[in-house]
Motif scaffolding. Structure first.
Motif, PDB file in Angstrom:
ATOM      1  N   ASP A  93       7.504   7.529 -11.630  1.00 31.81           N
ATOM      2  CA  ASP A  93       7.880   6.723  -9.988  1.00 31.81           C
ATOM      3  C   ASP A  93       6.649   6.720  -9.302  1.00 31.81           C
ATOM      4  O   ASP A  93       6.113   5.355  -8.420  1.00 31.81           O
ATOM      5  N   VAL A  94       5.464   7.710  -9.554  1.00 30.46           N
ATOM      6  CA  VAL A  94       4.618   7.389  -8.892  1.00 30.46           C
ATOM      7  C   VAL A  94       3.407   5.917  -9.485  1.00 30.46           C
ATOM      8  O   VAL A  94       2.847   5.322  -9.090  1.00 30.46           O
ATOM      9  N   TYR A  95       3.312   6.181 -10.917  1.00 24.09           N
ATOM     10  CA  TYR A  95       2.740   4.612 -11.742  1.00 24.09           C
ATOM     11  C   TYR A  95       3.869   3.723 -11.704  1.00 24.09           C
ATOM     12  O   TYR A  95       3.085   2.376 -10.957  1.00 24.09           O
ATOM     13  N   HIS A  96       4.630   3.740 -11.432  1.00 32.04           N
ATOM     14  CA  HIS A  96       5.454   2.655 -10.730  1.00 32.04           C
ATOM     15  C   HIS A  96       5.531   1.875  -9.715  1.00 32.04           C
ATOM     16  O   HIS A  96       5.317   0.428  -9.957  1.00 32.04           O
ATOM     17  N   THR A  97       4.871   2.616  -8.621  1.00 34.30           N
ATOM     18  CA  THR A  97       4.358   2.468  -7.548  1.00 34.30           C
ATOM     19  C   THR A  97       2.891   1.501  -7.372  1.00 34.30           C
ATOM     20  O   THR A  97       3.119   0.619  -6.910  1.00 34.30           O
ATOM     21  N   ARG A  98       2.516   2.020  -8.666  1.00 36.48           N
ATOM     22  CA  ARG A  98       1.271   1.196  -8.441  1.00 36.48           C
ATOM     23  C   ARG A  98       1.160  -0.266  -9.122  1.00 36.48           C
ATOM     24  O   ARG A  98       0.638  -1.294  -8.686  1.00 36.48           O
ATOM     25  N   ALA A  99       1.927  -0.415 -10.035  1.00 34.74           N
ATOM     26  CA  ALA A  99       2.100  -1.718 -11.158  1.00 34.74           C
ATOM     27  C   ALA A  99       3.477  -2.217 -10.281  1.00 34.74           C
ATOM     28  O   ALA A  99       3.103  -3.380 -10.077  1.00 34.74           O
ATOM     29  N   ALA A 100       3.805  -2.123  -8.856  1.00 27.62           N
ATOM     30  CA  ALA A 100       4.933  -3.105  -8.575  1.00 27.62           C
ATOM     31  C   ALA A 100       3.974  -3.288  -6.901  1.00 27.62           C
ATOM     32  O   ALA A 100       4.275  -4.337  -6.177  1.00 27.62           O
ATOM     33  N   THR A 101       3.296  -2.374  -6.273  1.00 29.95           N
ATOM     34  CA  THR A 101       2.379  -3.454  -5.478  1.00 29.95           C
ATOM     35  C   THR A 101       0.790  -3.568  -5.735  1.00 29.95           C
ATOM     36  O   THR A 101       0.120  -3.345  -5.683  1.00 29.95           O
TER      37      THR A 101
END
Length: 197
Positions: A93-101
């Protein structure tokens, strides 16, 4: 009324760190200067030198802050009370936040790309950050294998290094293409770890 001097100093220091980290992730550490920061924050370069005499000091502070974030995050009850499989998902989820923002790259990956040109003190801090994250994930993976919720061959440290490298690479791919490419890569990592072979 002006805030106390200590509060002002803290605010300036934090604003410098925040912007420097943004610039690092967007351009790379070697691609921005104190003049970039001064212009963006509408302060004099001397104000930045007051808090961080040299760019190496600033770079070390950025990495140390990231290391403190990691230590705080992994110690939070909302992380420590999760099952190993859920802890793995929390990391994703931490990595996903970077991908999504804004399609940001991985913090470690951004600095690793410039590693040979970084000052020795920054290199050492980056190694420490990577070792601590890898060891934490290795512990999660080992616990997950023990309770049969995570599945993989080989040593947990080796698998942790592979997973982290894959997640960092997935963010790089997302920057070039789109978030969908990132999701495909992460789905493969999930399938390999969460589904018995």
């Amino acid at each position: 009324m002006l805030p106390p001097a200590s509060a002002t100093a803290f605010d300036t220091r934090t604003r410098i760190l925040n912007l420097a980290e943004e610039l690092l992730l967007a351009r790379g550490f070697n691609a921005f200067s104190y003049q970039h920061i001064a212009k963006e924050l509408a302060v004099k370069s001397a104000a930045i030198h007051y808090h961080y005499p040299g760019k190496e000091d600033l770079g070390v502070a950025i990495i140390r802050r990231q290391l403190l974030r990691l230590r705080k995050w992994r110690g939070l009850p909302r992380v420590t009370e999760l099952t190993p499989a859920q802890q793995f998902e929390a990391l994703v989820d931490v990595y996903h936040t970077r991908a999504a923002t804004g399609q940001q790259v991985c913090f470690f990956g951004a600095l690793a790309a410039e590693f040979q040109t970084l000052p020795a003190a920054m290199q050492q801090e980056l190694r420490t950050l990577n070792v601590e994250l890898t060891e934490w994930l290795a512990g999660v993976l080992a616990a997950g294998r023990a309770n049969q919720t995570l599945h993989f061959r080989g040593h947990p440290v080796s698998k942790a290094a592979q997973v982290l490298t894959t997640l960092a690479g997935a963010l790089q791919v997302a920057r070039v293409h789109d978030e969908q490419q990132y999701q495909r890569i992460v789905a493969q990592v999930r399938a390999e770890l969460l589904e018995p072979s």
